[in-house]
Design a protein around this motif. Structure first.
Motif, PDB file in Angstrom:
ATOM      1  N   PHE A  82      -3.713  12.943   7.870  1.00  0.00           N
ATOM      2  CA  PHE A  82      -2.972  12.676   6.646  1.00  0.00           C
ATOM      3  C   PHE A  82      -2.498  13.961   5.958  1.00  0.00           C
ATOM      4  O   PHE A  82      -2.065  13.921   4.812  1.00  0.00           O
ATOM      5  CB  PHE A  82      -3.825  11.847   5.691  1.00  0.00           C
ATOM      6  CG  PHE A  82      -4.228  10.513   6.280  1.00  0.00           C
ATOM      7  CD1 PHE A  82      -3.309   9.487   6.409  1.00  0.00           C
ATOM      8  CD2 PHE A  82      -5.521  10.308   6.740  1.00  0.00           C
ATOM      9  CE1 PHE A  82      -3.664   8.268   6.965  1.00  0.00           C
ATOM     10  CE2 PHE A  82      -5.889   9.086   7.299  1.00  0.00           C
ATOM     11  CZ  PHE A  82      -4.959   8.071   7.419  1.00  0.00           C
ATOM     12  N   SER A 141       8.671   4.848  -1.224  1.00  0.00           N
ATOM     13  CA  SER A 141       7.258   4.896  -0.872  1.00  0.00           C
ATOM     14  C   SER A 141       6.715   6.293  -1.109  1.00  0.00           C
ATOM     15  O   SER A 141       7.454   7.284  -0.988  1.00  0.00           O
ATOM     16  CB  SER A 141       7.053   4.509   0.598  1.00  0.00           C
ATOM     17  OG  SER A 141       5.697   4.648   0.995  1.00  0.00           O
ATOM     18  N   ASP A 146      -5.673  -2.592  12.052  1.00  0.00           N
ATOM     19  CA  ASP A 146      -5.718  -1.165  11.728  1.00  0.00           C
ATOM     20  C   ASP A 146      -5.735  -0.313  12.995  1.00  0.00           C
ATOM     21  O   ASP A 146      -6.503   0.644  13.133  1.00  0.00           O
ATOM     22  CB  ASP A 146      -6.938  -0.852  10.864  1.00  0.00           C
ATOM     23  CG  ASP A 146      -6.711   0.375   9.981  1.00  0.00           C
ATOM     24  OD1 ASP A 146      -5.541   0.742   9.774  1.00  0.00           O
ATOM     25  OD2 ASP A 146      -7.700   0.968   9.530  1.00  0.00           O
ATOM     26  N   TRP A 165       2.142   7.438   3.764  1.00  0.00           N
ATOM     27  CA  TRP A 165       0.719   7.415   4.117  1.00  0.00           C
ATOM     28  C   TRP A 165       0.196   8.803   4.471  1.00  0.00           C
ATOM     29  O   TRP A 165      -0.985   8.992   4.723  1.00  0.00           O
ATOM     30  CB  TRP A 165       0.462   6.441   5.262  1.00  0.00           C
ATOM     31  CG  TRP A 165       1.148   6.822   6.552  1.00  0.00           C
ATOM     32  CD1 TRP A 165       0.643   7.577   7.559  1.00  0.00           C
ATOM     33  CD2 TRP A 165       2.449   6.436   6.958  1.00  0.00           C
ATOM     34  NE1 TRP A 165       1.566   7.709   8.576  1.00  0.00           N
ATOM     35  CE2 TRP A 165       2.685   7.003   8.227  1.00  0.00           C
ATOM     36  CE3 TRP A 165       3.458   5.663   6.376  1.00  0.00           C
ATOM     37  CZ2 TRP A 165       3.881   6.828   8.930  1.00  0.00           C
ATOM     38  CZ3 TRP A 165       4.642   5.493   7.072  1.00  0.00           C
ATOM     39  CH2 TRP A 165       4.842   6.058   8.328  1.00  0.00           C
ATOM     40  N   PRO A 191       1.640   4.213  10.611  1.00  0.00           N
ATOM     41  CA  PRO A 191       0.863   3.985   9.391  1.00  0.00           C
ATOM     42  C   PRO A 191      -0.301   3.041   9.624  1.00  0.00           C
ATOM     43  O   PRO A 191      -0.258   2.177  10.509  1.00  0.00           O
ATOM     44  CB  PRO A 191       1.886   3.373   8.431  1.00  0.00           C
ATOM     45  CG  PRO A 191       2.949   2.810   9.311  1.00  0.00           C
ATOM     46  CD  PRO A 191       3.008   3.702  10.506  1.00  0.00           C
ATOM     47  N   ARG A 239       0.831  -1.206   0.000  1.00  0.00           N
ATOM     48  CA  ARG A 239       0.000   0.000   0.000  1.00  0.00           C
ATOM     49  C   ARG A 239       0.870   1.263   0.000  1.00  0.00           C
ATOM     50  O   ARG A 239       2.012   1.234   0.406  1.00  0.00           O
ATOM     51  CB  ARG A 239      -0.901  -0.022   1.234  1.00  0.00           C
ATOM     52  CG  ARG A 239      -1.982   1.035   1.289  1.00  0.00           C
ATOM     53  CD  ARG A 239      -2.805   0.870   2.548  1.00  0.00           C
ATOM     54  NE  ARG A 239      -3.846   1.871   2.658  1.00  0.00           N
ATOM     55  CZ  ARG A 239      -4.653   1.991   3.715  1.00  0.00           C
ATOM     56  NH1 ARG A 239      -4.520   1.159   4.748  1.00  0.00           N
ATOM     57  NH2 ARG A 239      -5.585   2.935   3.746  1.00  0.00           N
ATOM     58  N   PHE A 240       0.303   2.369  -0.445  1.00  0.00           N
ATOM     59  CA  PHE A 240       0.966   3.666  -0.536  1.00  0.00           C
ATOM     60  C   PHE A 240       2.105   3.645  -1.557  1.00  0.00           C
ATOM     61  O   PHE A 240       3.062   4.390  -1.435  1.00  0.00           O
ATOM     62  CB  PHE A 240       1.486   4.128   0.830  1.00  0.00           C
ATOM     63  CG  PHE A 240       0.481   4.007   1.933  1.00  0.00           C
ATOM     64  CD1 PHE A 240      -0.689   4.758   1.904  1.00  0.00           C
ATOM     65  CD2 PHE A 240       0.687   3.130   2.984  1.00  0.00           C
ATOM     66  CE1 PHE A 240      -1.635   4.635   2.916  1.00  0.00           C
ATOM     67  CE2 PHE A 240      -0.247   3.007   3.990  1.00  0.00           C
ATOM     68  CZ  PHE A 240      -1.417   3.759   3.962  1.00  0.00           C
ATOM     69  N   ALA A 279      -1.616  -2.296   6.138  1.00  0.00           N
ATOM     70  CA  ALA A 279      -1.090  -2.445   4.779  1.00  0.00           C
ATOM     71  C   ALA A 279      -0.855  -3.923   4.497  1.00  0.00           C
ATOM     72  O   ALA A 279      -0.438  -4.677   5.378  1.00  0.00           O
ATOM     73  CB  ALA A 279       0.203  -1.657   4.595  1.00  0.00           C
ATOM     74  N   SER A 295       4.358   1.599  -1.981  1.00  0.00           N
ATOM     75  CA  SER A 295       5.632   1.257  -1.346  1.00  0.00           C
ATOM     76  C   SER A 295       6.231   0.046  -2.049  1.00  0.00           C
ATOM     77  O   SER A 295       5.547  -0.964  -2.247  1.00  0.00           O
ATOM     78  CB  SER A 295       5.431   0.942   0.138  1.00  0.00           C
ATOM     79  OG  SER A 295       4.897   2.068   0.819  1.00  0.00           O
TER      80      SER A 295
END
Length: 728
Positions: free
Chosen positions: A297, A222, A697, A225, A716, A193-194, A719, A196
């Motif tokens: 964010f 990356s 999460d 996030w 973060p 994710r992101f 992911a 990366s």
């Protein structure tokens, strides 16, 4: 200014322009036992639950290659197999899986650590046994692909690298050549994710009968996030081993790092009345400030921010077996680095304007460090008692130029920040020169087959000159400093083998560290001695009769005295103390051929005594040091060959207790639990893995930066990563 990129080509020429030869590898002797078939197989099933390795010899501060069971100290190792199996891609992640270690990734102090009640520069960071200086000034995030293993020694237990500090040592050991091995290529790739991603390629082999090589290249990047927080890291490690004769070998190595850190300096604290969506469960503040989900964010840095560096290590290690009793190791090294920070780092909510007031700060490092380490190791019999003597002579020279400035700041809307630009640079130079010379002697006896006794002493001579200049280049005599420090450290330690499977040990050790732990920042108002560190430790190490269960435990008390005390606004003095007591436990167990479990926990009670912090003028007496939790615990399991297939499932749970972010203890990071899981399918030369990070999460903050008390770095979110490894 030095630029490492001008020299990187030399690393590649090392492998393309030299005449082939070959050699016997001593540095990674255990690999000599592996057949070519074993070397080519991806065989890390079950390694997610690491062995404690009590029967193995560690590499850090262990010249006579004693096993971890024999050594009278607390030591841990996490090797490349375990790091790959768990999907640990950085040294920070790897260290956190060991007993009682927590860390943070603040861009101001990348890869800061907390162990045994002490933080930041109380942890010595080594790269292949070389200490560059205070970790808060020199440490960068390091990836694990280029590493053979990470080793941690707890407390002031080693005299080999510098005056011992309170927390201990973290040593990153890079991969080295292996003679006799046919050419092997390793590949690694990962995406999550992101956006990366990471890839790595390694190549090793023998060129002739007395020359071997190793080359590893790794890149990670990356999008981050948080908005506009791109980052990357590029690392090349290259080495060549030449055996000049059966008793003499030479290792030449290069280690290049180019990186750019994410521009995330934390999420600002705001009043509860201003917050639109408070995030529960992360922090508790005395003034009611909260973190807002709608700001989580957002990036409040400037558009032309910088947090990058370029490093190059060069080393030549010579090992000479003079005869059956005497061996000599000499390490000649050179290091050069450029580092740059140019950011809006601090974000303070203004209740009158309802804006965030931002600062500006820049600092550039031009860092050169070189020297030589000579170790002479002698084994002989004294009245039928096995006797081991180590003599170490170290010299190092540091030229560290620091240019910095504090231009005016501005204010931005918390919900709609405009990045803006940094503005003009007006530099203030602060060059530091340090000459270090040290003599170390450690004498050890095996009084009988079961009883080991060791006494060591280290004497350092540290000549420091720090000059300060204003923006116009005018020398500021009142802020400048020149002095030679002469700390003496020693250790008395013993271990006793109660049986073939149980060993007990105890030690008393002392150490010293500079004012504020950072000798690069000593000024004219800090003309006083190093702090005094002492530690008592008792421990037990055991292995079950069938070798399926390993356990270690330790209790300790560490005291750091004569630490900084604010005397007046302009001066500080030697006074105050910090005390930490605790216990640690680790276990690894093989429940069946295909099922393993393991875990560890650490309990720490730490507090200041009669201490007034010099940076903020805060009376911290009786308070807990920042980023020191009472409880840290980890647990893992793995099950492989599920349904007769080359499938492995596993996971881990990590618990971190409450921590404070400041000396006043007015902001508390709440405890948290992070759960990770993985699944891996292995074919002969290919392993495909899926790693779920922070699978629940969880919202949490791993670290609080004491110099940025008005913002918190949030971890973060969840992911999922897919990766592959191959060897052929």
């Amino acid at each position: 200014m030095f630029s490492c990129s001008r020299r990187v080509y030399f690393i590649f020429l090392l492998f393309t322009g030299l005449t082939p030869a070959s050699a016997q590898e001593q540095l990674d002797a255990y690999m000599l036992e592996l057949s070519l078939k074993e070397l080519l197989e991806i065989d890390i099933a079950g390694a997610a639950v690491r062995d404690l390795g009590l029967g193995q010899a560690i590499k850090t501060a262990n010249p006579f290659e004693l096993s971890a069971m024999q050594l009278p100290l607390s030591v841990e190792v996490i090797n490349s197999r375990t790091m790959r199996a768990r999907g640990l891609k950085t040294v920070t992640e790897a260290a956190e899986h060991l007993v009682g270690v927590i860390s943070g990734e603040s861009p101001a102090e990348p890869s800061s650590f907390s162990m045994r009640g002490f933080i930041r520069d109380s942890v010595i960071i080594l790269r292949d046994g070389i200490r560059l200086g205070p970790a808060s000034m020199t440490m960068r995030p390091h990836n694990t692909f280029n590493l053979q293993q990470v080793e941690i020694l707890k407390g002031p237990a080693s005299l080999h690298f510098a005056p011992p500090t309170a927390s201990g040592i973290i040593n990153m050991i890079t991969k080295k050549p292996v003679i006799g091995q046919e050419s092997v290529t390793e590949l690694f790739g990962a995406y999550s994710r992101f956006d990366s991603s990471e890839w790595g390629i390694g190549r090793s082999g023998s060129l002739t009968d007395n020359l071997a090589y190793r080359l590893d290249i790794n890149r990670a990047g990356s999008n981050g996030w948080v908005d506009d927080t791109d980052s990357y890291s590029f690392n090349i490690t290259a080495s060549m081993l030449w055996q000049a004769s059966p008793s003499l070998d030479v290792l030449l190595s290069f280690d290049y790092l180019d990186d750019d850190l994410p521009a995330y300096w934390g999420t600002p604290l705001v009043p509860a009345s201003f917050s639109r969506e408070p995030i529960p469960g992360i922090i508790k503040t005395d003034n009611g400030s909260v973190l807002d989900q709608q700001l989580r964010f957002s990036n409040y840095n400037i558009d032309d921010q910088r947090s990058d560096s370029e490093h190059l290590w060069s080393k030549m290690i010579t090992r000479w077996q003079v005869n059956g009793r005497i061996k000599v190791k000499n390490t000649l090294f050179h290091f050069n680095a450029d580092r740059a920070w140019k950011n809006a780092e601090s974000y303070v909510f203004n209740p009158e304007t309802l804006l965030l007031d931002r600062d500006r700060f820049f600092v550039f490092h031009d860092h050169e460090f070189y020297g030589n380490q000579l170790d002479i190791n002698i084994e002989h019999l004294t009245a039928q008692v096995e006797h081991q003597l180590t003599i170490g002579l170290d010299y190092a020279r540091t030229d560290f130029e620091r240019a910095r400035g504090f231009p005016g700041g501005d204010s931005v809307d918390p919900h709609h920040p405009v990045a803006g630009m940094f503005g003009p640079l007006e530099r203030r130079l602060s060059p530091t020169k340090i000459d270090e010379f040290a003599l170390m002697v450690e004498d050890s006896l095996f009084l009988n087959d079961n009883w080991y006794l060791s006494l060591g002493i280290r004497k350092d001579f540290i000549g420091t000159t720090r000059d300060n200049f204003d923006e116009k280049g005018v020398f500021i005599a009142g802020d400048s400093f020149k002095r030679t420090f002469k700390p003496t450290s020693y250790r008395l330690a013993s271990s006793y083998q109660l049986s073939d499977n149980v060993s007990v040990y105890g030690q008393y050790s002392t150490g010293h560290d500079p004012v504020g732990s950072n000798i690069f920042l000593v000024n004219g108002n800090e003309n006083f001695d190093f702090t005094d560190i002492s530690q008592y430790e008792l421990g037990v190490k055991s292995v079950s009769a069938d070798a399926n269960i390993e356990m270690t435990s330790a209790i300790y008390k560490t005291k750091r005295e004569n630490i900084l005390l604010l005397v007046s606004h302009d001066s500080v003095g030697n006074s105050g103390s910090q005390v930490a007591k605790g216990m640690e436990f680790a276990v690894s167990a093989r429940l069946s051929q295909n099922c393993r479990v393991g875990g560890n926990f650490a309990y720490t009670r730490a507090k200041y005594q009669d201490y007034l912090d010099p940076d903020f003028g805060v009376d911290a007496s009786g308070n807990t040091p920042p980023n020191v939790p009472k409880w840290v615990a980890n647990a893992w399991f793995s099950v492989n060959h599920i349904a007769g297939q080359p499938l492995e499932l596993g996971g881990g749970v990590r618990y971190i207790g409450k921590r404070h972010t400041n000396f006043e203890n007015t902001v508390t990071l709440q405890d948290y639990v992070v759960v990770n899981a993985f699944a891996a399918y292995t074919l002969d030369k290919l392993r495909i893995s899926i790693n779920a990070r922070n699978i629940l999460d969880e919202d949490y903050a791993p670290w609080g930066d004491i110099f940025y008390p008005n913002q918190i770095g949030i971890a973060p979110p969840r992911a999922i990563e897919i990766s592959f490894q191959s060897k052929f």
